[in-house]
Design a protein around this motif. Structure first.
Motif, PDB file in Angstrom:
ATOM      1  N   VAL C  30       0.806  -1.220   0.000  1.00 21.39           N
ATOM      2  CA  VAL C  30       0.000   0.000   0.000  1.00 21.39           C
ATOM      3  C   VAL C  30       0.844   1.276   0.000  1.00 21.39           C
ATOM      4  O   VAL C  30       0.383   2.330   0.398  1.00 21.39           O
ATOM      5  N   SER C  31       2.107   1.171  -0.444  1.00 27.76           N
ATOM      6  CA  SER C  31       2.938   2.369  -0.408  1.00 27.76           C
ATOM      7  C   SER C  31       2.997   3.066  -1.758  1.00 27.76           C
ATOM      8  O   SER C  31       3.899   3.850  -2.019  1.00 27.76           O
ATOM      9  N   ASN C  32       2.020   2.812  -2.628  1.00 25.91           N
ATOM     10  CA  ASN C  32       2.040   3.471  -3.930  1.00 25.91           C
ATOM     11  C   ASN C  32       1.727   4.951  -3.838  1.00 25.91           C
ATOM     12  O   ASN C  32       2.257   5.756  -4.577  1.00 25.91           O
ATOM     13  N   LYS C  33       0.795   5.280  -2.913  1.00 28.89           N
ATOM     14  CA  LYS C  33       0.409   6.674  -2.786  1.00 28.89           C
ATOM     15  C   LYS C  33       0.623   7.140  -1.362  1.00 28.89           C
ATOM     16  O   LYS C  33       0.405   6.399  -0.407  1.00 28.89           O
ATOM     17  N   LEU C  34       1.021   8.392  -1.232  1.00 24.73           N
ATOM     18  CA  LEU C  34       1.324   8.941   0.081  1.00 24.73           C
ATOM     19  C   LEU C  34       0.108   8.902   1.000  1.00 24.73           C
ATOM     20  O   LEU C  34       0.208   8.568   2.182  1.00 24.73           O
ATOM     21  N   SER C  35      -1.090   9.179   0.431  1.00 19.93           N
ATOM     22  CA  SER C  35      -2.269   9.256   1.292  1.00 19.93           C
ATOM     23  C   SER C  35      -2.628   7.894   1.878  1.00 19.93           C
ATOM     24  O   SER C  35      -2.903   7.772   3.072  1.00 19.93           O
ATOM     25  N   THR C  36      -2.594   6.831   1.051  1.00 20.39           N
ATOM     26  CA  THR C  36      -2.909   5.505   1.596  1.00 20.39           C
ATOM     27  C   THR C  36      -1.833   5.071   2.578  1.00 20.39           C
ATOM     28  O   THR C  36      -2.134   4.436   3.588  1.00 20.39           O
ATOM     29  N   ALA C  37      -0.584   5.418   2.303  1.00 20.63           N
ATOM     30  CA  ALA C  37       0.500   5.038   3.202  1.00 20.63           C
ATOM     31  C   ALA C  37       0.282   5.654   4.582  1.00 20.63           C
ATOM     32  O   ALA C  37       0.464   4.989   5.610  1.00 20.63           O
ATOM     33  N   THR C  38      -0.132   6.926   4.614  1.00 25.25           N
ATOM     34  CA  THR C  38      -0.375   7.581   5.900  1.00 25.25           C
ATOM     35  C   THR C  38      -1.513   6.895   6.637  1.00 25.25           C
ATOM     36  O   THR C  38      -1.414   6.626   7.841  1.00 25.25           O
ATOM     37  N   GLY C  39      -2.602   6.591   5.911  1.00 27.22           N
ATOM     38  CA  GLY C  39      -3.741   5.918   6.535  1.00 27.22           C
ATOM     39  C   GLY C  39      -3.351   4.593   7.141  1.00 27.22           C
ATOM     40  O   GLY C  39      -3.662   4.297   8.298  1.00 27.22           O
ATOM     41  N   MET C  40      -2.615   3.792   6.372  1.00 30.44           N
ATOM     42  CA  MET C  40      -2.193   2.481   6.847  1.00 30.44           C
ATOM     43  C   MET C  40      -1.297   2.618   8.074  1.00 30.44           C
ATOM     44  O   MET C  40      -1.464   1.884   9.046  1.00 30.44           O
ATOM     45  N   SER C  41      -0.360   3.567   8.042  1.00 33.18           N
ATOM     46  CA  SER C  41       0.545   3.742   9.183  1.00 33.18           C
ATOM     47  C   SER C  41      -0.239   4.060  10.437  1.00 33.18           C
ATOM     48  O   SER C  41       0.050   3.538  11.517  1.00 33.18           O
ATOM     49  N   MET C  42      -1.253   4.927  10.312  1.00 31.79           N
ATOM     50  CA  MET C  42      -2.031   5.303  11.477  1.00 31.79           C
ATOM     51  C   MET C  42      -2.799   4.107  12.029  1.00 31.79           C
ATOM     52  O   MET C  42      -2.830   3.877  13.241  1.00 31.79           O
ATOM     53  N   PHE C 110      -8.164  -0.435   5.868  1.00 34.21           N
ATOM     54  CA  PHE C 110      -6.876  -1.047   6.195  1.00 34.21           C
ATOM     55  C   PHE C 110      -6.991  -2.053   7.323  1.00 34.21           C
ATOM     56  O   PHE C 110      -6.166  -2.937   7.460  1.00 34.21           O
ATOM     57  N   LEU C 111      -8.026  -1.886   8.163  1.00 37.66           N
ATOM     58  CA  LEU C 111      -8.097  -2.703   9.374  1.00 37.66           C
ATOM     59  C   LEU C 111      -8.098  -4.214   9.117  1.00 37.66           C
ATOM     60  O   LEU C 111      -7.326  -4.924   9.735  1.00 37.66           O
ATOM     61  N   PRO C 112      -8.934  -4.733   8.191  1.00 36.74           N
ATOM     62  CA  PRO C 112      -8.921  -6.188   8.000  1.00 36.74           C
ATOM     63  C   PRO C 112      -7.551  -6.712   7.585  1.00 36.74           C
ATOM     64  O   PRO C 112      -7.173  -7.820   7.927  1.00 36.74           O
ATOM     65  N   LEU C 113      -6.779  -5.890   6.882  1.00 35.07           N
ATOM     66  CA  LEU C 113      -5.461  -6.324   6.421  1.00 35.07           C
ATOM     67  C   LEU C 113      -4.475  -6.490   7.574  1.00 35.07           C
ATOM     68  O   LEU C 113      -3.469  -7.181   7.448  1.00 35.07           O
ATOM     69  N   ILE C 114      -4.787  -5.814   8.695  1.00 41.35           N
ATOM     70  CA  ILE C 114      -3.785  -5.760   9.754  1.00 41.35           C
ATOM     71  C   ILE C 114      -3.651  -7.078  10.514  1.00 41.35           C
ATOM     72  O   ILE C 114      -2.597  -7.396  11.028  1.00 41.35           O
TER      73      ILE C 114
END
Lengths: 196, 178, 205
Positions: C30-42, C110-114
């Motif tokens: 999920v690191s293709n876009k900055l916005s999704t990366a931020t969401g996933m990190s949070m 992102f939650l189910p992926l975690i």
């Protein structure tokens, strides 16, 4: 022929490391030497085959809503079993792989095969799929481990053949893992994927 | 739904409980064998060794005897390494008081780097053999060559040996060991 | 001082992705876009901290020989922890949906992926089994230290993720040879990033 096909698919067409790009964490972390890569591959294969078989058996009676937790429990049971057996009979392997033995539980290859293959096929086919994917994973890990060991420690399967002044330690460390895997993937794309 | 999940959990827990009971003894035996192997590596030839470890200065130690005479002491010493606790067994020749050999018992060092301290024939391990504690201060980069790119591991290992030598002094001061 | 060492060590020196190889799959995925990366990190940050709290308590009060049952059940660690994490992720999802729909919108997907993110299980097993050496003697982390460690580790995850997403956005605009496209070039980039982070090693013992 068909059975052979399932195994071969797991090794080449659905190679978990180079094509499906699953289970990256153990692939990168445990391949500091060929022997470590090989042990991790075999450990994963053990869990994969058994979990695939059990899941293909219980899939019909498991309600859809709880299938993921049930699969995870099955996988975790085999992982713990493996951990106990390794501790008891081959403690050296357990020490070398450390945290990455319990982490086989969250290796996406295993849950992925359970969801994508085992719950739709019979026991025999699921076992074969486990063997195929397992061999594919083990081969990838052993090759990556061997490349890193040759470049980083100047040895292969612990047989030293390059002097200390020519070893590139970075390949045993984290950056080398990423770069080696990247280049191996390039080679795989270039030479093996083409033959269709 | 809940029934299936509970059922699966119960079966799995029972299975693991069984496996745990079966493997408990072999695991304990494997741990014991590690100590036995380390003892045979770090001590001069011996025929009997103390079954249970003794204690001095915060370190466990074993006394080895041959034909009734004490030939060596094996002292376990631990400190924090690069990746967690590092335990080293230091063998001392009772005749001379020199270090006979050393061996790591437990470590979490990086494979290919700090984990080289395991290699019995490697440069790092062999350099300790036969050193006289009275003549060296045991400092990395002075008396002791560090493992390449693993200074922290080398320093921790050296600290273990120094601690073991302190403990050895205490053992020698006890009147029963005269 | 110990807490400070833990934070620096967990974020920079032993960065969870670049030095410990945990959580690589979502890191690449999920690191293709900055916005999704931020969401996933949070989302990861939230779950790792919460999961570590719960699993530490479970380990201390139920699984260890000194716990409530008085028998050593630590061999059930893996199975107990993964179930707890799976249940926790589900609960977080339900609670978020009710309490803060806007946050749910941001983190929800992102939650189910975690659950299958090995960083979560990895950190929670690490803090209860590994001997850490912050502040001298090797010891198992106390609850306070474990919480700080978990939070700092997940900050490190976020940091690596955001830097890498930034790099990848630039990479996407370049002409990359065919065989390198996608994951291979990403891996080589991470390798170079990991090399940069190696500059931090030795800062904290």
């Amino acid at each position: 022929m068909n059975k052979f096909r399932i195994i071969l698919d797991g090794i080449v067409k659905n190679n978990p490391t180079f094509v499906l790009i699953l289970g990256m964490c153990p692939t990168l972390a445990t391949t500091t030497s060929a022997i470590n890569g090989l042990s991790m591959g075999l450990a994963t294969m053990f869990v994969l085959i058994l979990a695939n078989m059990v899941i293909s058996l219980i899939a019909p009676i498991v309600p859809d809503k709880v299938h993921i937790p049930v699969y995870i429990v099955v996988i975790a049971t085999f992982v713990t079993l493996l951990q106990l057996l390794l501790k008891a009979y081959v403690p050296a392997v357990n020490d070398a792989l450390g945290l990455f033995i319990p982490l086989i539980v969250v290796n996406c290859i295993i849950l992925g095969r359970a969801e994508g293959f085992a719950n739709k096929h019979g026991v025999g086919e699921s076992a074969l799929d486990g063997i195929g994917i397992g061999i594919g994973f083990t081969l990838a890990l052993t090759v990556l481990g061997a490349v890193r060991e040759i470049l980083g420690s100047g040895s292969i399967f612990n047989v030293q053949f390059i002097g200390e002044q020519y070893q590139m330690l970075a390949f045993v460390m984290a950056p080398g893992a990423f770069i080696c895997l990247g280049y191996l993937m390039v080679l795989f794309n270039k030479f093996i994927k083409k033959e269709k | 739904m809940v029934l299936v999940l509970t059922g699966v959990c119960l079966v799995c827990a029972a299975l693991l409980g069984g496996a745990y009971v079966i493997t408990k003894d072999p695991i304990a035996k494997a741990d014991k064998e590690k100590t036995v192997k380390a003892l045979s590596e770090v001590l001069p030839a011996f025929d009997t060794v103390s079954e249970e470890p003794l204690e001095a200065g915060g370190c466990n130690y074993y006394v080895a005897q041959k034909d009734g005479a004490v030939v060596g002491y094996a002292i376990e010493s631990k400190t924090g390494g690069f990746g967690g606790e590092l335990t080293v067994m230091v063998g001392i020749d009772a005749k001379t008081g020199f270090i006979w050999n050393t061996a790591p018992l437990k470590h979490g060092e990086t494979p290919g780097l700090g984990a080289k301290c395991e290699d019995a024939n490697g440069k790092f391990r062999t350099q300790w053999q036969g050193l006289n504690p009275a003549e060296h201060a045991f400092e990395v980069k002075k008396d002791i060559d560090a493992i390449t790119a693993s200074t922290i591991t080398s320093k921790a290992y050296t600290k273990c040996v120094t601690q073991a030598l302190e403990a050895y002094k205490l053992i020698m001061e006890e009147p029963s060991n005269e | 001082m110990t807490y400070f060492l833990i934070i620096i060590s967990a974020i920079f020196v032993n960065n969870i992705v670049l030095a410990q190889f945990l959580g690589i799959c979502p890191f690449l995925g999920v690191s293709n876009k900055l916005s999704t990366a931020t969401g996933m990190s949070m989302a990861v940050c939230f779950v790792i901290t919460l999961a570590t709290l719960v699993t530490w308590l479970i380990n201390h009060y139920f699984l260890m020989a000194s716990g409530l049952f008085g028998i050593d059940l630590t061999f059930l660690q893996t199975i107990a922890f993964i179930l707890v994490i799976a249940a926790l992720v589900q609960m977080v999802e339900i609670v978020l949906k009710k309490v803060s729909p806007s946050l749910y919108q941001a983190l929800g997907i992102f939650l189910p992926l975690i659950t299958t993110n090995c960083a979560v299980l990895g950190v929670s097993i690490d803090v209860v089994t590994k001997q850490f050496t912050f502040g001298g003697a090797a010891h198992i982390l106390s609850l306070g230290e474990a919480m700080v460690y978990a939070f700092a580790t997940s900050l490190g995850y976020g940091l690596a993720m955001v830097i890498f997403a930034g790099l990848r956005e630039h990479l996407a605009m370049n002409n990359v040879p065919k065989a390198f496209r996608g994951v291979p070039i990403a891996l080589v980039t991470v390798g170079i990033l990991a090399m940069a982070f190696m500059g931090f090693s030795g800062m904290v013992k």
